[in-house]
Scaffold this motif. Structure first.
Motif, short mmCIF file in Angstrom:
data_model
loop_
_atom_site.label_atom_id
_atom_site.label_comp_id
_atom_site.label_asym_id
_atom_site.label_seq_id
_atom_site.Cartn_x
_atom_site.Cartn_y
_atom_site.Cartn_z
N GLY A 100 0.81 -1.21 0.00
CA GLY A 100 0.00 0.00 0.00
C GLY A 100 0.84 1.26 0.00
N SER A 101 1.89 1.30 0.80
CA SER A 101 2.69 2.51 0.90
C SER A 101 3.89 2.51 -0.05
N ARG A 102 4.12 1.38 -0.74
CA ARG A 102 5.25 1.26 -1.69
C ARG A 102 6.57 1.57 -1.00
N THR A 103 6.76 1.09 0.22
CA THR A 103 7.98 1.40 0.96
C THR A 103 8.94 0.23 1.04
N PHE A 104 8.87 -0.70 0.09
CA PHE A 104 9.83 -1.78 0.09
C PHE A 104 11.21 -1.23 -0.22
N PRO A 105 12.24 -1.75 0.42
CA PRO A 105 13.60 -1.29 0.12
C PRO A 105 14.00 -1.66 -1.31
N PRO A 106 14.96 -0.94 -1.86
CA PRO A 106 15.41 -1.23 -3.23
C PRO A 106 15.92 -2.67 -3.39
N ALA A 107 16.44 -3.26 -2.33
CA ALA A 107 16.94 -4.64 -2.42
C ALA A 107 15.80 -5.61 -2.74
N VAL A 108 14.62 -5.35 -2.23
CA VAL A 108 13.47 -6.22 -2.51
C VAL A 108 13.11 -6.13 -3.99
N TRP A 109 13.11 -4.91 -4.54
CA TRP A 109 12.79 -4.75 -5.96
C TRP A 109 13.89 -5.33 -6.83
N ALA A 110 15.16 -5.25 -6.40
CA ALA A 110 16.26 -5.86 -7.16
C ALA A 110 16.11 -7.38 -7.17
N PHE A 111 15.74 -7.94 -6.02
CA PHE A 111 15.50 -9.38 -5.96
C PHE A 111 14.33 -9.77 -6.85
N ALA A 112 13.27 -8.98 -6.85
CA ALA A 112 12.11 -9.26 -7.69
C ALA A 112 12.49 -9.20 -9.18
N LEU A 113 13.33 -8.24 -9.54
CA LEU A 113 13.78 -8.15 -10.93
C LEU A 113 14.63 -9.35 -11.31
N ALA A 114 15.55 -9.74 -10.41
CA ALA A 114 16.40 -10.90 -10.69
C ALA A 114 15.55 -12.16 -10.82
N CYS A 115 14.58 -12.32 -9.95
CA CYS A 115 13.70 -13.50 -10.04
C CYS A 115 12.91 -13.50 -11.34
N SER A 116 12.46 -12.33 -11.77
CA SER A 116 11.68 -12.25 -13.01
C SER A 116 12.53 -12.56 -14.24
N VAL A 117 13.78 -12.12 -14.25
CA VAL A 117 14.67 -12.38 -15.38
C VAL A 117 15.06 -13.86 -15.43
N LEU A 118 15.26 -14.46 -14.26
CA LEU A 118 15.68 -15.86 -14.20
C LEU A 118 14.51 -16.84 -14.23
N TYR A 119 13.29 -16.35 -14.03
CA TYR A 119 12.11 -17.22 -13.97
C TYR A 119 11.96 -18.13 -15.19
N PRO A 120 12.14 -17.65 -16.42
CA PRO A 120 11.96 -18.56 -17.56
C PRO A 120 12.88 -19.78 -17.52
N TYR A 121 14.11 -19.59 -17.04
CA TYR A 121 15.05 -20.71 -16.96
C TYR A 121 14.69 -21.65 -15.82
N ALA A 122 14.19 -21.09 -14.72
CA ALA A 122 13.72 -21.93 -13.61
C ALA A 122 12.50 -22.73 -14.04
N ARG A 123 11.61 -22.10 -14.75
CA ARG A 123 10.41 -22.79 -15.21
C ARG A 123 10.76 -23.89 -16.21
N PHE A 124 11.75 -23.63 -17.06
CA PHE A 124 12.22 -24.65 -18.00
C PHE A 124 12.74 -25.87 -17.25
#
Length: 117
Positions: A36-60
């Motif tokens: 709601g407040s969008r106060t996640f630290p930048p490290a959380v968003w960096a982790f989310a980005l890394a997970c999203s980029v690597l997700y296709p290979y994990a799903r494979f």
């Protein structure tokens, strides 16, 4: 592109990568909407980005293992159970993508390395 990178990160077809990448973006989107407040630290968003980029290979990697275990069997279940199971497996693959994706990348390298012989 370096041959190792081409055989690993370039190992999935562009259509497959984009499809899984778009499904992987579902989870950072849900995270953003849930905060709601969008106060996640930048490290959380960096982790989310890394997970999203690597997700296709994990799903494979997941689909390869699941396909080997299940084989050509058919399971009959309600659509609700099927969709819930699919969402949970997608969430687990996305969350653990930094751990699972190296297995998928190694698998792609091994597969494409054999094609050069």
């Amino acid at each position: 592109m370096h041959p190792v990178l081409a055989k690993t990160f370039g190992g999935l077809s562009p259509a497959c990568y984009v499809r899984h990448f778009l499904f992987g973006l579902l989870f950072p989107g849900l995270l953003y909407m849930a905060s709601g407040s969008r106060t996640f630290p930048p490290a959380v968003w960096a982790f989310a980005l890394a997970c999203s980029v690597l997700y296709p290979y994990a799903r494979f990697a997941y689909e390869g293992v699941a396909g080997y275990v299940v084989g050509r069997n058919a399971f009959f279940a309600s659509a609700t159970v099927l969709l819930l199971t699919k969402f949970v497996t997608m969430g687990c693959c996305w969350l653990f993508a930094p751990v699972i994706a190296p297995l998928g990348l190694a698998w792609l390298y091994w597969h494409h390395r054999g094609a050069d012989r």
